[in-house]
Scaffold this motif. Sequence first.
Motif, PDB file in Angstrom:
ATOM      1  N   ALA A  32       0.829  -1.193   0.000  1.00  0.00           N
ATOM      2  CA  ALA A  32       0.000   0.000   0.000  1.00  0.00           C
ATOM      3  C   ALA A  32       0.871   1.252   0.000  1.00  0.00           C
ATOM      4  O   ALA A  32       0.491   2.276  -0.580  1.00  0.00           O
ATOM      5  CB  ALA A  32      -0.928  -0.012   1.214  1.00  0.00           C
ATOM      6  N   THR A  33       2.019   1.175   0.636  1.00  0.00           N
ATOM      7  CA  THR A  33       2.938   2.307   0.625  1.00  0.00           C
ATOM      8  C   THR A  33       3.370   2.633  -0.800  1.00  0.00           C
ATOM      9  O   THR A  33       3.441   3.814  -1.190  1.00  0.00           O
ATOM     10  CB  THR A  33       4.181   2.001   1.479  1.00  0.00           C
ATOM     11  OG1 THR A  33       3.783   1.816   2.828  1.00  0.00           O
ATOM     12  CG2 THR A  33       5.190   3.142   1.403  1.00  0.00           C
ATOM     13  N   ARG A  34       3.646   1.603  -1.587  1.00  0.00           N
ATOM     14  CA  ARG A  34       4.033   1.812  -2.978  1.00  0.00           C
ATOM     15  C   ARG A  34       2.913   2.479  -3.750  1.00  0.00           C
ATOM     16  O   ARG A  34       3.134   3.418  -4.529  1.00  0.00           O
ATOM     17  CB  ARG A  34       4.391   0.468  -3.620  1.00  0.00           C
ATOM     18  CG  ARG A  34       4.646   0.498  -5.114  1.00  0.00           C
ATOM     19  CD  ARG A  34       5.761   1.445  -5.471  1.00  0.00           C
ATOM     20  NE  ARG A  34       6.019   1.461  -6.916  1.00  0.00           N
ATOM     21  CZ  ARG A  34       6.640   2.455  -7.537  1.00  0.00           C
ATOM     22  NH1 ARG A  34       7.082   3.507  -6.847  1.00  0.00           N
ATOM     23  NH2 ARG A  34       6.832   2.405  -8.837  1.00  0.00           N
ATOM     24  N   ALA A  35       1.680   2.043  -3.541  1.00  0.00           N
ATOM     25  CA  ALA A  35       0.543   2.638  -4.241  1.00  0.00           C
ATOM     26  C   ALA A  35       0.344   4.092  -3.822  1.00  0.00           C
ATOM     27  O   ALA A  35       0.083   4.958  -4.668  1.00  0.00           O
ATOM     28  CB  ALA A  35      -0.726   1.834  -3.965  1.00  0.00           C
ATOM     29  N   ALA A  36       0.501   4.372  -2.521  1.00  0.00           N
ATOM     30  CA  ALA A  36       0.355   5.746  -2.052  1.00  0.00           C
ATOM     31  C   ALA A  36       1.423   6.647  -2.664  1.00  0.00           C
ATOM     32  O   ALA A  36       1.147   7.801  -3.020  1.00  0.00           O
ATOM     33  CB  ALA A  36       0.437   5.786  -0.531  1.00  0.00           C
ATOM     34  N   THR A  37       2.623   6.118  -2.807  1.00  0.00           N
ATOM     35  CA  THR A  37       3.702   6.889  -3.433  1.00  0.00           C
ATOM     36  C   THR A  37       3.387   7.181  -4.895  1.00  0.00           C
ATOM     37  O   THR A  37       3.634   8.289  -5.395  1.00  0.00           O
ATOM     38  CB  THR A  37       5.032   6.120  -3.321  1.00  0.00           C
ATOM     39  OG1 THR A  37       5.322   5.870  -1.938  1.00  0.00           O
ATOM     40  CG2 THR A  37       6.182   6.918  -3.940  1.00  0.00           C
ATOM     41  N   LEU A  38       2.825   6.199  -5.588  1.00  0.00           N
ATOM     42  CA  LEU A  38       2.432   6.406  -6.986  1.00  0.00           C
ATOM     43  C   LEU A  38       1.365   7.486  -7.100  1.00  0.00           C
ATOM     44  O   LEU A  38       1.415   8.336  -7.998  1.00  0.00           O
ATOM     45  CB  LEU A  38       1.934   5.093  -7.590  1.00  0.00           C
ATOM     46  CG  LEU A  38       2.992   4.042  -7.919  1.00  0.00           C
ATOM     47  CD1 LEU A  38       2.327   2.717  -8.304  1.00  0.00           C
ATOM     48  CD2 LEU A  38       3.895   4.527  -9.049  1.00  0.00           C
ATOM     49  N   SER A  50      -5.538   9.890  -9.035  1.00  0.00           N
ATOM     50  CA  SER A  50      -6.452   9.584  -7.934  1.00  0.00           C
ATOM     51  C   SER A  50      -6.697   8.093  -7.766  1.00  0.00           C
ATOM     52  O   SER A  50      -7.470   7.686  -6.903  1.00  0.00           O
ATOM     53  CB  SER A  50      -7.793  10.289  -8.151  1.00  0.00           C
ATOM     54  OG  SER A  50      -8.370   9.896  -9.383  1.00  0.00           O
ATOM     55  N   SER A  51      -6.037   7.265  -8.602  1.00  0.00           N
ATOM     56  CA  SER A  51      -6.240   5.821  -8.478  1.00  0.00           C
ATOM     57  C   SER A  51      -5.048   5.073  -9.049  1.00  0.00           C
ATOM     58  O   SER A  51      -4.320   5.593  -9.906  1.00  0.00           O
ATOM     59  CB  SER A  51      -7.517   5.377  -9.198  1.00  0.00           C
ATOM     60  OG  SER A  51      -7.383   5.557 -10.597  1.00  0.00           O
ATOM     61  N   VAL A  52      -4.864   3.858  -8.563  1.00  0.00           N
ATOM     62  CA  VAL A  52      -3.891   2.910  -9.119  1.00  0.00           C
ATOM     63  C   VAL A  52      -4.669   1.654  -9.475  1.00  0.00           C
ATOM     64  O   VAL A  52      -5.362   1.079  -8.619  1.00  0.00           O
ATOM     65  CB  VAL A  52      -2.773   2.579  -8.114  1.00  0.00           C
ATOM     66  CG1 VAL A  52      -1.877   1.477  -8.663  1.00  0.00           C
ATOM     67  CG2 VAL A  52      -1.948   3.822  -7.800  1.00  0.00           C
ATOM     68  N   THR A 105      -3.871  -0.204  11.417  1.00  0.00           N
ATOM     69  CA  THR A 105      -2.658   0.408  11.975  1.00  0.00           C
ATOM     70  C   THR A 105      -1.427  -0.029  11.195  1.00  0.00           C
ATOM     71  O   THR A 105      -0.348   0.528  11.370  1.00  0.00           O
ATOM     72  CB  THR A 105      -2.494  -0.005  13.451  1.00  0.00           C
ATOM     73  OG1 THR A 105      -2.427  -1.438  13.543  1.00  0.00           O
ATOM     74  CG2 THR A 105      -3.662   0.510  14.283  1.00  0.00           C
ATOM     75  N   ASP A 106      -1.590  -1.045  10.322  1.00  0.00           N
ATOM     76  CA  ASP A 106      -0.465  -1.582   9.562  1.00  0.00           C
ATOM     77  C   ASP A 106      -0.652  -1.388   8.066  1.00  0.00           C
ATOM     78  O   ASP A 106      -0.229  -2.205   7.258  1.00  0.00           O
ATOM     79  CB  ASP A 106      -0.297  -3.076   9.853  1.00  0.00           C
ATOM     80  CG  ASP A 106      -1.534  -3.892   9.465  1.00  0.00           C
ATOM     81  OD1 ASP A 106      -2.613  -3.277   9.323  1.00  0.00           O
ATOM     82  OD2 ASP A 106      -1.411  -5.108   9.301  1.00  0.00           O
ATOM     83  N   LEU A 107      -1.310  -0.288   7.681  1.00  0.00           N
ATOM     84  CA  LEU A 107      -1.644  -0.097   6.272  1.00  0.00           C
ATOM     85  C   LEU A 107      -0.401  -0.080   5.393  1.00  0.00           C
ATOM     86  O   LEU A 107      -0.420  -0.600   4.278  1.00  0.00           O
ATOM     87  CB  LEU A 107      -2.427   1.210   6.098  1.00  0.00           C
ATOM     88  CG  LEU A 107      -2.855   1.558   4.667  1.00  0.00           C
ATOM     89  CD1 LEU A 107      -3.733   0.448   4.089  1.00  0.00           C
ATOM     90  CD2 LEU A 107      -3.598   2.888   4.629  1.00  0.00           C
ATOM     91  N   GLY A 108       0.672   0.527   5.859  1.00  0.00           N
ATOM     92  CA  GLY A 108       1.867   0.639   5.038  1.00  0.00           C
ATOM     93  C   GLY A 108       2.418  -0.699   4.602  1.00  0.00           C
ATOM     94  O   GLY A 108       2.992  -0.823   3.510  1.00  0.00           O
ATOM     95  N   ALA A 109       2.272  -1.729   5.417  1.00  0.00           N
ATOM     96  CA  ALA A 109       2.817  -3.047   5.096  1.00  0.00           C
ATOM     97  C   ALA A 109       1.824  -3.927   4.347  1.00  0.00           C
ATOM     98  O   ALA A 109       2.191  -4.986   3.833  1.00  0.00           O
ATOM     99  CB  ALA A 109       3.260  -3.748   6.384  1.00  0.00           C
TER     100      ALA A 109
END
Length: 316
Positions: free
Chosen positions: A24-30, A37-39, A64-68
């Motif tokens: 999810a971190t990768r998608a947020a970075t994109l 506004s979407s991936v 709480t672990d969205l990034g992973a």
Amino acid sequence: MHDTITAAEIMVTDVVTAPPDATATRAATLLRDEGVSSVVVVRDGAPVGIVTEGDFATELCHRTDLGAATLNDVMSSPLETITPETSILDAVSVLRKMGIEHLPVVERDGDAGDDDPGRLVGILTTTELTYYVPHLAHRTGGLEAGHPRRQVRTDTLYERDDWEFEYRGEDETTVDVGDVARFSKSISEDDVEAFAEVTGDTNRLHLDAGYAAETRFGERIVHGVLANGLISAALARLPGLTIYISQESSFLAPIPLEERVTAVCEVVDDLGRSKYRIETTVTDGDGATVLEGDAVVLIDDLPSEAALEADAATVD
């Protein structure tokens, strides 16, 4: 007209994608770096899900672990898609029905089954559609709103037998939210030719049957702005003196000559200081919407009867 414009003509082809095992971190970075506004989540070139800015906002409230987390854990699936041949009006219908804002566009092989997700070729969002149909999200309530029918005194000089007008409101002397006005007439060949002469819009599509037959419409059609004029006619018959401030319209479908068309105007917002926002719709003889938009009007009091009689005496 909008029913002839396809998704292929306005879709974004440079789609931002990621595989299901991306974080999810990768998608947020994109989303941040690409300014989108979407991936779209793809597997072997086929779209299998989507992650939007809204999805991140929702997931942040519960994780709480969205990034992973991987996109496979947070993506929206199954995915609603359209084909390049889908008209933008049909695309809007899908967006409305599903309550979404992004539609990946896919191509499928001719012999592919219904379970084939197809190959991702683009994406269509409300952003692109807004340039063409900014008012399709509005839904005019129409004359079924339940108000009683009123025949009101208005500032029109004359009427014709083939014109139809109806007004529904709680009070026949004032305008209020929920009031609806309806005006209907046939647009004849003479109307179209007179409009062309007065305005100078002599586009052969409206005037030359042979020429029009070779266009995408296959026949002569009414000027879009002439159809828009029926909205003005309906507004002119509201209680009081209606003064146009602004009008925005989306032209959705062509109107052939000699078609009976109906303008429906619903008061949806009281903006204060006698200004109102009006949702506007024009339908053809079959009840299909051919024009949709909204207007802002100022409602003044009508001139007094004494003033009108004085003006008439001066003319005499």
